[in-house]
Write an enzyme that holds these catalytic residues in place. Structure first.
Site, PDB file in Angstrom:
ATOM      1  CB  ILE A   1      -0.954   0.001   1.225  1.00 32.12           C
ATOM      2  CG1 ILE A   1      -1.861   1.244   1.226  1.00 32.12           C
ATOM      3  CG2 ILE A   1      -0.204  -0.097   2.527  1.00 32.12           C
ATOM      4  CD1 ILE A   1      -2.903   1.233   2.341  1.00 32.12           C
ATOM      5  CB  SER A   2       1.222   4.093  -2.321  1.00 28.48           C
ATOM      6  OG  SER A   2       1.391   3.329  -3.490  1.00 28.48           O
TER       7      SER A   2
END
Length: 291
Positions: free
Chosen positions: A134-135
């Site tokens: 997840i960025s």
């Protein structure tokens, strides 16, 4: 032969197809009064008889407090936690009010594994399984801000958006507050299923999840006012450009000549396609096919 795509998955229930959409859950999620507290036990008759003498005046021992059930992500459901994250994003240079508001609405800790929830609001990427991440919040906010600064978004909300790489579903949830409709495609079955579960309880009627090859885009939903990708290859796939509306904008990582990655912004104008290379980033590689 083009890989077949399954019909879009809409995390809303059939009831949401009525004239008025079901209300979204309020943030933060709160327990109903008395939730998780056991009901009072009925005492036997002998225990309710009056007591005579000194026993009547003896101080009563306070009853032990009943355990109260708490929601998942204890301590992270507070609006203040997300507000601190939003304040950091603003300090880092994110200025779009709609992006900041959307980032403040979505509970990021509900999209990461339970062992990592304490890091959910730090400015860091986190593993979500199957070699994907997840960025970090700053990168999500930066890309969404770039997307909104395109010509198609100058009058308010984005129109129809295509997201390449659903991952755990977090960015799709944020996009749901910025766009009229979101089509999000994921090539890894395990992550597609995880995103379905993460988004199901949010009941977002404008988000449609697809399992398929992201490099092919999703022609049935085209043209798109905006396209955003969470994986980068050596070039922007032609299908994405074809499915982007005139006046639309595409934001994605792309491999540079030196082998590193950088953000690229593609604007599709009546005169042609304009590409702008921006700062260095680090995303997972763009791959074709499904798994």
């Amino acid at each position: 032969m083009k890989p077949s795509l399954k019909p879009p998955f809409n995390p809303s229930t059939k009831a949401l197809k009525a004239a008025e959409p079901a209300p979204r859950p309020a943030f933060p999620v709160r327990l109903k009064p008395g939730a998780g507290v056991p009901s009072a036990t009925k005492l036997p008759a002998a225990a309710t008889r009056p007591v005579s003498g000194a026993a009547q005046h003896a101080p009563k021992k306070p009853a032990p407090a009943a355990p109260v059930a708490r929601p998942g992500g204890i301590g992270l459901d507070s609006q203040a936690v997300r507000a601190r994250m939003v304040a950091k994003l603003a300090a880092q240079g994110v200025s779009d009010a709609q992006v900041l508001a959307a980032m403040g609405l979505v509970e990021r800790h509900r999209f990461v594994d339970s062992a990592l929830v304490n890091q959910a609001y730090e400015d860091t990427s986190l593993p979500i399984g199957l070699g994907q991440t997840i960025s970090k919040p700053n990168v999500v906010a930066r890309m969404l801000e770039l997307l909104r600064h395109g010509a198609a978004a100058k009058t308010g909300k984005l129109g129809r958006v295509l997201e390449i790489g659903t991952g755990c579903g977090y960015q799709a949830a944020v996009l749901s507050h910025l766009a009229t409709e979101v089509y999000s495609i994921e090539r890894l079955r395990g992550l597609h299923d995880k995103a379905r579960e993460n988004l199901r309880t949010l009941r977002l009627p404008n988000v449609h999840l697809l399992f398929g090859d992201g490099m092919m885009g999703y022609a049935k939903g085209a043209p798109y006012a905006a396209i955003i990708a969470a994986a980068g290859g050596e070039a922007i796939p032609p299908a994405w450009i074809d499915q982007l509306a005139v006046g639309g904008r595409l934001v994605a990582p792309m491999q540079t000549a030196g082998g590193a990655q950088a953000l690229v912004v593609v604007d599709k104008t009546p005169q042609g396609v304009r590409q702008t290379l921006l700062e260095a980033v680090h995303f997972v590689p763009l791959k074709s096919g499904t798994s």
